[in-house]
Design a protein around this motif. Sequence first.
Motif, PDB file in Angstrom:
ATOM      1  N   LEU A 290      -0.109  -4.727   3.486  1.00 52.68           N
ATOM      2  CA  LEU A 290      -1.327  -5.369   3.948  1.00 52.68           C
ATOM      3  C   LEU A 290      -1.237  -6.869   3.678  1.00 52.68           C
ATOM      4  O   LEU A 290      -0.595  -7.300   2.718  1.00 52.68           O
TER       5      LEU A 290
ATOM      6  N   ARG B  18       2.640   1.089   4.086  1.00 49.59           N
ATOM      7  CA  ARG B  18       2.544  -0.174   4.816  1.00 49.59           C
ATOM      8  C   ARG B  18       2.297  -1.339   3.862  1.00 49.59           C
ATOM      9  O   ARG B  18       1.970  -1.146   2.692  1.00 49.59           O
TER      10      ARG B  18
ATOM     11  N   ASP C 137       4.095  -1.737   9.139  1.00 49.68           N
ATOM     12  CA  ASP C 137       4.060  -0.300   8.898  1.00 49.68           C
ATOM     13  C   ASP C 137       5.477   0.182   8.620  1.00 49.68           C
ATOM     14  O   ASP C 137       6.442  -0.306   9.217  1.00 49.68           O
TER      15      ASP C 137
ATOM     16  N   LYS D 283      -5.355  -7.409   7.369  1.00 47.35           N
ATOM     17  CA  LYS D 283      -4.600  -6.875   8.499  1.00 47.35           C
ATOM     18  C   LYS D 283      -3.320  -6.222   7.987  1.00 47.35           C
ATOM     19  O   LYS D 283      -2.940  -6.390   6.825  1.00 47.35           O
ATOM     20  N   VAL D 284      -2.670  -5.465   8.857  1.00 49.01           N
ATOM     21  CA  VAL D 284      -1.407  -4.817   8.509  1.00 49.01           C
ATOM     22  C   VAL D 284      -0.267  -5.788   8.782  1.00 49.01           C
ATOM     23  O   VAL D 284      -0.094  -6.256   9.912  1.00 49.01           O
TER      24      VAL D 284
ATOM     25  N   GLU E 282       0.873  -1.182   0.000  1.00 49.53           N
ATOM     26  CA  GLU E 282       0.000   0.000   0.000  1.00 49.53           C
ATOM     27  C   GLU E 282       0.908   1.230   0.000  1.00 49.53           C
ATOM     28  O   GLU E 282       1.278   1.757   1.050  1.00 49.53           O
TER      29      GLU E 282
END
Length: 297
Positions: free
Chosen positions: A170, A168, A188, A184-185, A163
């Motif tokens: 995903l 970050r 980061d 979810k991430v 992204e």
Amino acid sequence: MKTLKTSVLASGFSRLKAPRWHLGALWVSDVRAGKIFRIDLDGKVTIVADVPDRPFGLGFLPDGSLLVASMTRRLILKLGAEKPVIHADMADVASGYLRDLAVARDGNAYVTSFDADATGPDGFASARVLLTMPDGNIRSVADNIAHPNGLAITSSHNLLVAETLGNRLLEFKIGSDGGLLHRKVFADFEGMSPLGICGDAEGAVWAAAARQSLFVRVQPGGRITHRVHVPGRHAVACQLGGQDGRTLFCLTVAANLNDYPNLYDYPNRQQTARVEIATVDVPGAGSSVRLAEIGSH
């Protein structure tokens, strides 16, 4: 943290994207030149196909057929012995140009799409990950992503999405019907925007940092363990491959790209893109076919 250096494998390209390791060689698309190249470990370059409509993402079907995402026509093409044929027409579901492509072991193909001029929540809402299945079914499987770029399918059958403007990565679980679940991430990034990505055998991800001279290896949660610096260059995408899976192929381009706000209007005459390589500790996961699946743009 470990810092690695690169050497140049091949150069003289316009705008390289979507590195894939397959059958003992690196495969890349050149968006500006409109060509697909195969690059051997000794640096020999072979033109695989001419695709004039801005080829971007690459992926291999289980039978070995090569798929390529045509950016501007919003098509996924299948390359064979004759001219390319349409594998999937994404025009009705794509929000903008097509970008990276990843093919799962069942033949499902995922591709990212976004409008390069869209910004903010309203614009990001139309940015999507699209799915085309072997039976011809086409649909959007994820949206509201701040410019989705690179894709990687992990050995645990999850899909990772870079992204870029969200700074970050995903992660989605791929469902039995090809849908994307449990968003979810994965990680980061602070002050860094991921572009092309690839995964390794320990579940970490290598990522190109947009408009920076840097590739990083990041673990789930965001811890960076390795850096690869490419001074005077911009990082674009990366892929693990080579005879033992420990060669990191890094696509780079001259850093003066900042002079061209629209990267796809970058002057074709300036052939500054190249492939650089570094040796890493952790290989890519699985066989050469598997490596083709987990690569990125």
